[in-house]
Motif scaffolding. Structure first.
Motif, PDB file in Angstrom:
ATOM      1  N   ASP A  16      10.983 -14.675  67.780  1.00  0.00           N
ATOM      2  CA  ASP A  16      12.436 -14.567  67.616  1.00  0.00           C
ATOM      3  C   ASP A  16      13.028 -15.677  66.767  1.00  0.00           C
ATOM      4  OD1 ASP A  16      15.122 -13.559  68.273  1.00  0.00           O
ATOM      5  OD2 ASP A  16      15.292 -15.423  69.402  1.00  0.00           O
ATOM      6  N   ALA A  17      12.554 -16.909  66.947  1.00  0.00           N
ATOM      7  CA  ALA A  17      13.206 -18.044  66.301  1.00  0.00           C
ATOM      8  C   ALA A  17      12.206 -19.172  66.088  1.00  0.00           C
ATOM      9  CB  ALA A  17      14.380 -18.539  67.156  1.00  0.00           C
ATOM     10  N   PHE A  18      12.559 -20.085  65.171  1.00  0.00           N
ATOM     11  CA  PHE A  18      11.773 -21.294  64.934  1.00  0.00           C
ATOM     12  C   PHE A  18      12.098 -22.331  65.997  1.00  0.00           C
ATOM     13  CE2 PHE A  18      11.675 -25.641  63.417  1.00  0.00           C
ATOM     14  CZ  PHE A  18      10.382 -25.756  62.911  1.00  0.00           C
ATOM     15  N   ARG A  19      11.070 -22.766  66.710  1.00  0.00           N
ATOM     16  CA  ARG A  19      11.186 -23.877  67.654  1.00  0.00           C
ATOM     17  C   ARG A  19       9.940 -24.730  67.457  1.00  0.00           C
ATOM     18  NH1 ARG A  19      13.002 -19.405  70.496  1.00  0.00           N
ATOM     19  NH2 ARG A  19      15.009 -19.628  71.589  1.00  0.00           N
ATOM     20  N   TYR A  20      10.129 -25.935  66.931  1.00  0.00           N
ATOM     21  CA  TYR A  20       8.981 -26.783  66.624  1.00  0.00           C
ATOM     22  C   TYR A  20       8.157 -27.040  67.867  1.00  0.00           C
ATOM     23  CZ  TYR A  20       6.292 -30.600  64.587  1.00  0.00           C
ATOM     24  OH  TYR A  20       5.270 -31.391  64.122  1.00  0.00           O
ATOM     25  N   SER A  21       6.853 -26.824  67.764  1.00  0.00           N
ATOM     26  CA  SER A  21       5.983 -26.948  68.930  1.00  0.00           C
ATOM     27  C   SER A  21       4.638 -27.545  68.545  1.00  0.00           C
ATOM     28  CB  SER A  21       5.746 -25.575  69.575  1.00  0.00           C
ATOM     29  OG  SER A  21       4.750 -25.657  70.575  1.00  0.00           O
ATOM     30  N   SER A  22       4.333 -28.694  69.114  1.00  0.00           N
ATOM     31  CA  SER A  22       2.983 -29.245  68.951  1.00  0.00           C
ATOM     32  C   SER A  22       1.958 -28.463  69.762  1.00  0.00           C
ATOM     33  CB  SER A  22       2.971 -30.714  69.380  1.00  0.00           C
ATOM     34  OG  SER A  22       3.665 -31.520  68.448  1.00  0.00           O
TER      35      SER A  22
END
Length: 451
Positions: free
Chosen positions: A229-235
């Motif tokens: 759905d959306a960009f969410r920065y995730s390591s």
């Protein structure tokens, strides 16, 4: 946040600034096994890796060196200015030292080093001049999240080999990647940070590597978030992809990096856990320090990221160490469509896919940078003015790292720009590296025109 570190003081010389701008200042590369000088200006000789695990021993292919670029002195002046407090950072320097390198059409047009690789002891407390270690053009940095680019390349090699489908669910390769909604998360989503995962994994307090690795795979999706759905920065996404690489290659991530990338490219100063493969001279004179204020003491050659440290120093989101020149090789490899000096690492088709915006039309959630675009390829960010400045554009790609590192590639100008700082030495909270990244990018942009 980052807990303290073990003290490791390297022998050093007084403060110095070293600058290379063109082939006239570039000495011959020493033969394998030779050691570099102990300090001073200019470009010290390389130190060959000894008993490498993730760092190969073959000679690094050397980019061509051009004459000095008009922006070289301006960039050096910008970097030198921030060695002291400025109106942007009135209480502290922005970093102890920095290295910047630019390549245009495969030729080095700027390579400059300022300040110190080691300036503070644990505490932090400032070291006397005789114990400081000057920054060198060939200093070796903790790249932090630039590691994600390397992991992405290893995943995309598996795509080239037909062993991974980007649209396939991650669970098809890693059944332990389980939990509500996670059956919808694809490999491509993890590479583009649209997998609805949180920034970090909870591994502290767990006993044993197996439990920590399982916790990474079991990390739940963010409440209310929908995969794709959306960009969410995730390591976490890149930590998971590291386990995918290990599962399909049958080897550890550090060895996969060696076999798939650093050995074919001849990169001998790039790898995880540098204390296991650097010579004593390189450890003393080339390793760049990070935090000096936490429970782990001073960090120098030990990864700054706490989760990566708990995973043994090898992870998909952090842990790679390298020089500016060898980071630039990665940028040039992608700029060339997957080849470098005659060696093909990725197919041109998969590089095109990697550098295309996978997040077109999606929202971006980034509390640290409100208003940022969601533009992202597969393992690289695209068109991010907050660190690319005037070099930003739809095709400009790269990545940043928490320790103060960044890689920027502008295909319009055939430019690879690497900026490595140790802004986390001695305390990452002292400065925001983004304004300096922008200032350097703007200085280079002013000296170049799109071709």
């Amino acid at each position: 946040m980052h807990l303290a570190r073990r003290t490791l003081l390297g022998a050093g010389l007084a403060a110095t600034t070293a600058t290379l701008t063109g082939c006239a200042d570039r000495p011959a590369r020493p033969a394998p096994g030779a050691t570099g000088p102990t300090g001073g200006t200019g470009v010290p000789g390389r130190v060959a890796a000894s008993a490498p695990v993730a760092a190969p021993t073959s000679a690094t292919p050397t980019p061509r060196a051009a004459g000095p670029a008009p922006y070289a002195q301006r960039v050096t002046d910008i970097l030198t200015r921030h060695l002291k407090p400025t109106p942007a950072h009135p209480r502290h320097p922005a970093y102890a030292g920095a290295v910047a390198l630019a390549m245009v059409d495969g030729e080095i047009t700027m390579h400059t080093a300022v300040g110190h690789a080691l300036r503070y002891a644990a505490g932090p407390r400032e070291l006397p001049a005789r114990q400081r270690v000057p920054m060198r053009p060939d200093s070796i940095f903790d790249l932090a999240s630039l590691t994600k680019v390397y992991t992405a390349i290893l995943v995309l090699q598996l795509v080239d080999q037909g062993r991974v489908e980007l649209a396939a669910p991650v669970q098809a390769y890693l059944p332990g990647f389980s939990g509500p909604g996670k059956e919808r998360v694809t490999v491509a989503m993890l590479l583009a940070h649209t997998g609805a995962l949180p920034v970090g994994a909870k591994v502290r307090g767990l006993s044993g590597d197996a439990a920590r690795r399982a916790a990474v795979l079991g990390t739940p999706l963010l409440p209310g978030a929908t995969p794709g759905d959306a960009f969410r920065y995730s390591s976490v996404g890149l930590m998971v992809l590291a386990q995918l690489v290990e599962q399909l290659t049958g080897t550890s991530l550090d060895r996969a990096l060696r076999d798939g990338l650093t050995t074919p490219l001849g990169l001998r100063d790039t790898g995880f856990r540098p204390l296991t493969w650097l010579s004593a001279s390189a450890k003393a004179h080339r390793l760049v320090a990070t935090d000096a204020r936490t429970s782990r003491g001073l960090l120098r050659g030990t990864v700054h990221d706490d989760v990566c440290a708990l995973l043994g120093g090898v992870a998909g989101h952090a842990g790679v160490f390298a020089t500016a020149e060898e980071v630039a090789v990665i940028g040039q490899l992608l700029l060339n469509g997957g080849t470098y000096q005659g060696r093909r690492i990725l197919s041109s088709a998969v590089v095109d896919r990697m550098l295309s915006n996978a997040n077109r039309g999606r929202r971006a959630y980034d509390p640290d940078r409100p208003g940022r675009p969601a533009d992202h390829g597969l393992g690289v960010v695209l068109n991010q003015p907050w660190f690319m400045g005037d070099l930003a554009g739809p095709a400009t790609f790269g990545h940043t790292g928490f320790t103060g590192t960044s890689l920027l590639v502008d295909p319009r100008r055939k430019l690879v720009l690497v900026l490595l700082t140790n802004r986390a030495h001695p305390n990452w909270s002292w400065s925001d590296p983004d304004p300096i990244r922008v200032a350097v990018a703007d200085a280079v942009a002013a000296g170049l025109r799109p071709t």
